[in-house]
Design a protein around this motif. Structure first.
Motif, short mmCIF file in Angstrom:
data_model
loop_
_atom_site.label_atom_id
_atom_site.label_comp_id
_atom_site.label_asym_id
_atom_site.label_seq_id
_atom_site.Cartn_x
_atom_site.Cartn_y
_atom_site.Cartn_z
N LEU A 103 0.82 -1.20 0.00
CA LEU A 103 0.00 0.00 0.00
C LEU A 103 0.86 1.25 0.00
O LEU A 103 0.51 2.26 -0.63
CB LEU A 103 -0.93 -0.01 1.21
N SER A 104 2.00 1.20 0.71
CA SER A 104 2.92 2.33 0.70
C SER A 104 3.41 2.62 -0.71
O SER A 104 3.59 3.78 -1.09
CB SER A 104 4.11 2.05 1.62
N ALA A 105 3.65 1.56 -1.48
CA ALA A 105 4.22 1.74 -2.81
C ALA A 105 3.18 2.09 -3.86
O ALA A 105 3.45 2.89 -4.77
CB ALA A 105 4.95 0.45 -3.23
N GLN A 106 1.97 1.52 -3.76
CA GLN A 106 1.03 1.64 -4.86
C GLN A 106 -0.15 2.58 -4.60
O GLN A 106 -0.76 3.05 -5.55
CB GLN A 106 0.47 0.24 -5.20
N LEU A 107 -0.48 2.85 -3.33
CA LEU A 107 -1.61 3.72 -3.03
C LEU A 107 -1.17 5.05 -2.43
O LEU A 107 -1.64 6.12 -2.83
CB LEU A 107 -2.58 3.02 -2.08
N MET A 108 -0.25 4.99 -1.48
CA MET A 108 0.07 6.18 -0.69
C MET A 108 0.79 7.28 -1.47
O MET A 108 0.60 8.47 -1.14
CB MET A 108 0.87 5.78 0.55
N PRO A 109 1.63 6.99 -2.48
CA PRO A 109 2.24 8.11 -3.21
C PRO A 109 1.21 9.07 -3.79
O PRO A 109 1.37 10.29 -3.72
CB PRO A 109 3.05 7.41 -4.30
N ALA A 110 0.13 8.54 -4.36
CA ALA A 110 -0.91 9.41 -4.91
C ALA A 110 -1.60 10.19 -3.80
O ALA A 110 -1.98 11.36 -3.99
CB ALA A 110 -1.93 8.58 -5.68
N CYS A 111 -1.73 9.58 -2.63
CA CYS A 111 -2.37 10.27 -1.50
C CYS A 111 -1.49 11.40 -0.99
O CYS A 111 -1.99 12.49 -0.68
CB CYS A 111 -2.65 9.26 -0.38
N ILE A 112 -0.19 11.15 -0.89
CA ILE A 112 0.73 12.18 -0.42
C ILE A 112 0.76 13.34 -1.41
O ILE A 112 0.75 14.52 -1.02
CB ILE A 112 2.13 11.58 -0.21
N ALA A 113 0.77 13.03 -2.71
CA ALA A 113 0.78 14.09 -3.72
C ALA A 113 -0.51 14.90 -3.67
O ALA A 113 -0.50 16.13 -3.78
CB ALA A 113 0.98 13.47 -5.11
N ALA A 114 -1.64 14.21 -3.49
CA ALA A 114 -2.92 14.91 -3.42
C ALA A 114 -2.99 15.78 -2.18
O ALA A 114 -3.54 16.89 -2.21
CB ALA A 114 -4.07 13.90 -3.41
N CYS A 115 -2.43 15.30 -1.07
CA CYS A 115 -2.41 16.10 0.16
C CYS A 115 -1.59 17.37 -0.04
O CYS A 115 -1.97 18.45 0.41
CB CYS A 115 -1.85 15.27 1.31
N ALA A 116 -0.46 17.24 -0.74
CA ALA A 116 0.38 18.41 -0.99
C ALA A 116 -0.35 19.44 -1.84
O ALA A 116 -0.17 20.65 -1.66
CB ALA A 116 1.67 17.98 -1.68
N ARG A 117 -1.20 18.98 -2.76
CA ARG A 117 -1.95 19.91 -3.61
C ARG A 117 -3.15 20.51 -2.89
O ARG A 117 -3.38 21.72 -2.94
CB ARG A 117 -2.45 19.18 -4.87
N GLN A 118 -3.92 19.65 -2.22
CA GLN A 118 -5.19 20.08 -1.65
C GLN A 118 -5.08 20.62 -0.23
O GLN A 118 -5.91 21.43 0.20
CB GLN A 118 -6.18 18.91 -1.68
N GLU A 119 -4.11 20.12 0.53
CA GLU A 119 -3.93 20.53 1.92
C GLU A 119 -2.46 20.90 2.13
O GLU A 119 -1.74 20.24 2.88
CB GLU A 119 -4.33 19.39 2.87
N PRO A 120 -1.98 21.96 1.50
CA PRO A 120 -0.55 22.25 1.51
C PRO A 120 0.01 22.56 2.90
O PRO A 120 1.23 22.48 3.09
CB PRO A 120 -0.43 23.47 0.58
N GLU A 121 -0.85 22.89 3.87
CA GLU A 121 -0.35 23.19 5.21
C GLU A 121 -0.36 21.97 6.13
O GLU A 121 0.00 22.07 7.29
CB GLU A 121 -1.18 24.32 5.83
N ILE A 122 -0.77 20.82 5.59
CA ILE A 122 -0.71 19.57 6.35
C ILE A 122 0.48 18.76 5.84
O ILE A 122 0.61 18.51 4.64
CB ILE A 122 -1.99 18.74 6.19
N GLN A 123 1.35 18.35 6.74
CA GLN A 123 2.47 17.48 6.39
C GLN A 123 2.07 16.04 6.67
O GLN A 123 1.89 15.65 7.82
CB GLN A 123 3.72 17.84 7.20
N LEU A 124 1.92 15.25 5.61
CA LEU A 124 1.56 13.85 5.75
C LEU A 124 2.85 13.04 5.85
O LEU A 124 3.62 12.94 4.90
CB LEU A 124 0.72 13.38 4.55
N VAL A 125 3.08 12.45 7.01
CA VAL A 125 4.29 11.66 7.27
C VAL A 125 3.92 10.18 7.19
O VAL A 125 3.06 9.70 7.94
CB VAL A 125 4.88 11.98 8.65
N LEU A 126 4.57 9.44 6.29
CA LEU A 126 4.25 8.03 6.07
C LEU A 126 5.26 7.13 6.76
O LEU A 126 6.47 7.31 6.60
CB LEU A 126 4.22 7.71 4.57
N LEU A 127 4.77 6.15 7.52
CA LEU A 127 5.62 5.12 8.12
C LEU A 127 5.34 3.84 7.37
O LEU A 127 4.23 3.30 7.40
CB LEU A 127 5.31 4.95 9.61
N ASP A 128 6.35 3.33 6.65
CA ASP A 128 6.22 2.13 5.82
C ASP A 128 6.64 0.92 6.66
O ASP A 128 7.82 0.73 6.94
CB ASP A 128 7.12 2.29 4.59
#
Length: 301
Positions: A103-128
């Motif tokens: 999920l880290s490799a195939q789903l979460m990259p798109a989620c992190i990119a979307a968060c950066a676009r839509q919620e630029p003041e939220i830092q999404l930190v991923l633990l794989d």
């Protein structure tokens, strides 16, 4: 003691005004309501706070001691409540999410990119992490929530399914099964298998599916990462059952992924501790991950 915040505010108003009627006007209560509140407070404390005469209200020694400290305490409480209330409208902060490797490799990259676009003041930190470590991180409160494959034990977790991910057969392009449009589970009988190990949330579901369809096969290798599984299949060590989400969008090169019938799928879930709602910031990221997963499902449908 069963002392209410209202009783304390009423007492402080009386202590400041030295008059029940003026105190009631200041805090929008009637004089009887003020008198009743003071009496209830004194009853709970077991001592008199005020001496009343026809002309004035005088603080007792206990009343003076309480009034001297109470103003600062209530001011701090008001500020604390305002700070907490502000969290509901906070736009800036860090949200920690744990997810298993696929999920880290195939789903979460798109989620992190979307968060950066839509919620630029939220830092999404991923633990794989492997699935069990993801669940442990959620239970300990180390992360705000996790993204996992349906856990076998989730009584203490609140879950929401965001994606149904079918299992597929992965074989070399020259393999005897590669020419089929789809492959029945029973056709895997007797083939050597290269599978994800039991640290994966998917392995339990794969074993159950093989057992349900009467497949007895040698497990030649058990590995922790999908890329390693694919390399083993390329080398001819065996064929594999993998979640479709593990197949890279650009394909597998020398390998082919085929649908397995009847369809068996795993559920991808968001999880947080039961009875402990994520923070407002984390809830926004939760909704974003859910939306990205649904978009991916619609795109591949």
């Amino acid at each position: 003691m069963n002392i209410s915040l209202r009783q304390l505010r009423v007492f402080l108003a009386v202590a400041e005004e030295r008059n029940f009627s003026r105190a009631g006007d200041a805090i929008a209560l009637t004089q009887p309501a003020v008198s009743r509140s003071i009496l209830e407070l004194e009853t709970q404390l077991g001592l008199k706070l005020l001496d009343r005469t026809t002309r004035e209200v005088v603080l007792t020694e206990a009343g003076q001691s309480l009034a001297a400290r109470l103003g600062r305490v209530l001011d701090e409480l008001d500020q604390t409540l305002l700070d907490v209330q502000g969290m509901a409208h906070a736009r800036r902060g860090k949200v920690r999410v744990a997810s298993s490797p696929t999920l880290s490799a195939q789903l979460m990259p798109a989620c992190i990119a979307a968060c950066a676009r839509q919620e630029p003041e939220i830092q999404l930190v991923l633990l794989d992490r492997i699935q069990q470590d993801v669940l442990d991180s959620v239970r300990s409160g180390e992360v705000d929530f996790g993204v996992v494959i349906e856990p076998s034990a989730a009584e203490d977790l609140q879950t929401e399914t965001i994606l149904d991910d079918p299992f597929v057969l992965v074989v070399p392009r020259g393999h005897a099964l590669a020419g089929h449009r789809s492959v029945r589970w029973s056709m895997l009988r007797g083939h050597a298998l290269v599978l994800l190990d039991h640290a994966s949330g998917s392995r339990r579901l794969i074993d159950e599916a093989l057992l349900a369809h009467g497949v007895q096969a040698e497990v030649a290798q058990q590995l922790g990462h999908p890329t390693t599984v694919f390399r083993m299949v390329e080398a001819g060590i065996g064929i594999s059952v993998m979640p479709a989400l593990a197949v890279p969008p650009q394909g597998l090169g020398a390998l082919v992924a085929l649908p397995l019938t009847p369809r068996v799928q795993r559920q991808v879930m968001l999880v947080h501790r039961r009875n402990r709602a994520p923070s407002p910031l984390a809830q926004r990221v939760w909704r974003l991950v859910r939306e990205i997963a649904r978009q991916d499902t619609a795109a591949t449908a």
